[in-house]
Design an enzyme around this catalytic site. Sequence first.
Site, PDB file in Angstrom:
ATOM      1  N   SER A 222      36.683  28.055  35.445  1.00  0.00           N
ATOM      2  CA  SER A 222      37.978  28.438  35.998  1.00  0.00           C
ATOM      3  C   SER A 222      39.160  27.881  35.212  1.00  0.00           C
ATOM      4  O   SER A 222      39.314  28.172  34.051  1.00  0.00           O
ATOM      5  CB  SER A 222      38.043  28.015  37.463  1.00  0.00           C
ATOM      6  OG  SER A 222      39.163  28.558  38.069  1.00  0.00           O
ATOM      7  N   HIS A 223      39.944  27.023  35.856  1.00  0.00           N
ATOM      8  CA  HIS A 223      41.170  26.507  35.252  1.00  0.00           C
ATOM      9  C   HIS A 223      40.911  25.274  34.390  1.00  0.00           C
ATOM     10  O   HIS A 223      41.862  24.696  33.865  1.00  0.00           O
ATOM     11  CB  HIS A 223      42.154  26.158  36.361  1.00  0.00           C
ATOM     12  CG  HIS A 223      41.555  25.205  37.347  1.00  0.00           C
ATOM     13  ND1 HIS A 223      40.603  25.595  38.263  1.00  0.00           N
ATOM     14  CD2 HIS A 223      41.709  23.877  37.509  1.00  0.00           C
ATOM     15  CE1 HIS A 223      40.225  24.538  38.977  1.00  0.00           C
ATOM     16  NE2 HIS A 223      40.879  23.487  38.539  1.00  0.00           N
TER      17      HIS A 223
ATOM     18  N   ASP B   4      44.705  32.081  35.321  1.00  0.00           N
ATOM     19  CA  ASP B   4      43.844  31.000  34.823  1.00  0.00           C
ATOM     20  C   ASP B   4      42.658  31.565  34.042  1.00  0.00           C
ATOM     21  O   ASP B   4      42.598  32.771  33.775  1.00  0.00           O
ATOM     22  CB  ASP B   4      43.379  30.097  35.981  1.00  0.00           C
ATOM     23  CG  ASP B   4      42.322  30.764  36.852  1.00  0.00           C
ATOM     24  OD1 ASP B   4      42.311  32.009  36.918  1.00  0.00           O
ATOM     25  OD2 ASP B   4      41.507  30.052  37.469  1.00  0.00           O
TER      26      ASP B   4
ATOM     27  N   LYS C  60      39.994  35.150  45.157  1.00  0.00           N
ATOM     28  CA  LYS C  60      41.425  35.268  44.925  1.00  0.00           C
ATOM     29  C   LYS C  60      41.640  36.134  43.690  1.00  0.00           C
ATOM     30  O   LYS C  60      40.716  36.326  42.903  1.00  0.00           O
ATOM     31  CB  LYS C  60      42.077  33.898  44.796  1.00  0.00           C
ATOM     32  CG  LYS C  60      41.451  32.959  43.789  1.00  0.00           C
ATOM     33  CD  LYS C  60      42.020  31.558  43.987  1.00  0.00           C
ATOM     34  CE  LYS C  60      41.499  30.578  42.969  1.00  0.00           C
ATOM     35  NZ  LYS C  60      40.348  29.809  43.454  1.00  0.00           N
TER      36      LYS C  60
ATOM     37  N   ASP D 118      39.515  32.360  34.546  1.00  0.00           N
ATOM     38  CA  ASP D 118      38.684  33.465  35.040  1.00  0.00           C
ATOM     39  C   ASP D 118      39.477  34.494  35.835  1.00  0.00           C
ATOM     40  O   ASP D 118      38.886  35.370  36.489  1.00  0.00           O
ATOM     41  CB  ASP D 118      37.516  32.921  35.875  1.00  0.00           C
ATOM     42  CG  ASP D 118      37.971  32.134  37.084  1.00  0.00           C
ATOM     43  OD1 ASP D 118      39.052  31.526  37.039  1.00  0.00           O
ATOM     44  OD2 ASP D 118      37.244  32.119  38.100  1.00  0.00           O
TER      45      ASP D 118
ATOM     46  N   ASP E 279      41.490  34.402  38.523  1.00  0.00           N
ATOM     47  CA  ASP E 279      41.692  34.451  39.975  1.00  0.00           C
ATOM     48  C   ASP E 279      42.947  33.701  40.429  1.00  0.00           C
ATOM     49  O   ASP E 279      43.352  33.818  41.575  1.00  0.00           O
ATOM     50  CB  ASP E 279      40.441  33.992  40.746  1.00  0.00           C
ATOM     51  CG  ASP E 279      39.957  32.613  40.359  1.00  0.00           C
ATOM     52  OD1 ASP E 279      40.551  32.004  39.446  1.00  0.00           O
ATOM     53  OD2 ASP E 279      38.976  32.141  40.970  1.00  0.00           O
ATOM     54  N   ARG E 280      43.561  32.924  39.532  1.00  0.00           N
ATOM     55  CA  ARG E 280      44.805  32.227  39.913  1.00  0.00           C
ATOM     56  C   ARG E 280      46.019  32.916  39.309  1.00  0.00           C
ATOM     57  O   ARG E 280      45.911  33.574  38.276  1.00  0.00           O
ATOM     58  CB  ARG E 280      44.798  30.788  39.393  1.00  0.00           C
ATOM     59  CG  ARG E 280      43.738  29.939  40.002  1.00  0.00           C
ATOM     60  CD  ARG E 280      43.882  28.514  39.525  1.00  0.00           C
ATOM     61  NE  ARG E 280      42.864  27.700  40.161  1.00  0.00           N
ATOM     62  CZ  ARG E 280      42.965  26.396  40.379  1.00  0.00           C
ATOM     63  NH1 ARG E 280      44.052  25.757  39.982  1.00  0.00           N
ATOM     64  NH2 ARG E 280      42.011  25.742  40.971  1.00  0.00           N
TER      65      ARG E 280
END
Length: 539
Positions: free
Chosen positions: A112-113, A276, A375, A278, A280-281
């Site tokens: 992710s992030h 981010d 998200k 992947d 989702d943010r």
Amino acid sequence: MLKTVKTTPYTDQKMGTAGLRKKSKIATQENYIENFVQSVFDAIGGVKGQTFILGGDGRYFNKVAIQKIMKMSAANGMKKMIVGQNGFISTPTSSRVLLDNKADGGFVLTASHNPGGINGDFGIKYAVASGGQCPTAVSDKIYENTKKISEYKILEADDVDLSKIGTQKLGDMEIEIIDPVQIYADMMSSMFDFAAIRKLFAGGFTFVFDAMNAVTGPYARKIFVEMLGASPDSVVNDVPLEDFGGLHPDPNLIYAKKLVERMYSDDAPDMGSANDGDGDRNMILGKKFFVTPSDSLAIITDNYKYIPAYKNGIYGVAKSAATSTAVGRVAKALGIGYYEVPTGWKYFCNLMDSNRITFCGEESFGTGSSHIREKDGIWAILFWLNIIAATGKSVEQITREHWQKYGRSYYMRNDYDGIDTEVANKLMSDLEARMPSLAGKQFGSFTVKEAKPFIYNDPVDGSSTKNGLIVYFTDNSRIVYRLSGTGTNGATLRIYLERYETKLLDEDVEKMLEELADVSRAIAEVTERTGKAKADLLT
Ligand code: VG1
Ligand code: CO
């Protein structure tokens, strides 16, 4: 040829807030990924005859791990694997594809992030048939398996060429390679008023999207530039790189530094945004203006009727306990349901499945809706563009009008990084033990109304989760304490500060929260226990 490989367990394969997340150097150890994946398969009674989705955010080790997972899936009797072209898929797209195909599960290879590269992090998010990440009951079972695994199955075969859309065979398993960008773009154009947004861009509205050298670059180019007519240079850092070009793909005021500098300069575009690793943010910025994720969720909810997909009405809304209470005020005004859940998107999924909520969000730059079970970064940006196109107002104007209507939650998250795990755990357990005695106590100008752990009882499956400790004050301010479940370097203590104001709407956030930050350290004895007089990161 089918091979059964003997292996020995790793003891550290417990999933955190969102999947398994490890330093790349750990994740690339011999059989590390294999052990984890076989433990997943075993925990769900095998994958014979099943269909899974597979892809990643393109970070270091993505390519290698994908080949391993395909070969293991084939060896375990999986019927079909749907794989993103060249091994890429964003987390939101994976959820869509999983639902569309009524698949049994899916893996997104991402941390992710967290930064990528050999010196960064690697990870695996594991989703179940509902389209969301596996519930704790399943991850506990997987963890138990990882501690006693002795062998895994894998097919000995050449690597699969993932460059061409279409189907092929790997042993007896079918592999379907899909174009995730097209699938995601189709979903977005079916939800938002693309004609209105096209008109907005054609009218000279200026925009920038920073993909942070991660997975969403191609999505953004397709949607914002090709479909909506934003200028080609409005999408930056749009080529996914294995180490994200050294960027920390966490869209916030600290790590999206270049974007923030540009948005605070005199020739800033009308709107700035980022995603981010992947996808989702999201982060939303106006000209010299930042929208907190908590406010963004509240504003999205309050403006749902401008969006074609929601114009006929929405169910309730939900936020994580750590997120500010802004959306709660909107829910009250709209007369819709309102839920508070633990940190982690998986806790929203039952509420969406049971039609209790339509929108949900977290303070950590996560916003989304029931169109998928994750998200969704680009979705949130399109939502804002659609509101702007429909109202003709700027990001700042929309936000200020919102504060005038509902009041403003000054909000900030303070992170204390790299704390010794034992020290952090003891800080939390000691604080929890002290909580009953805090009520009525005065700290500076703040008086504690109540202090207690946050306990969530899921109304759908009846499960109960404790996540974090909350101190409520008599003036409606709140402090939430919890330990991060995504870090890979000791423990991170997150302290979330919120102060609600109905009159002082235009103050400096840090100043407004300065005393509360001191109070947060005093209450939990942060400085005495960690040696840190200040937070390492303010977001
Ligand atoms: C963090 C965030 C949380 C988010 C999680 C996964 O978890 O605080 O809100 O759901 O990351 O985000 P933690 O436990 O470190 O606070 V991401 O973009 O996976 O996928
Ligand atoms: Co993410």
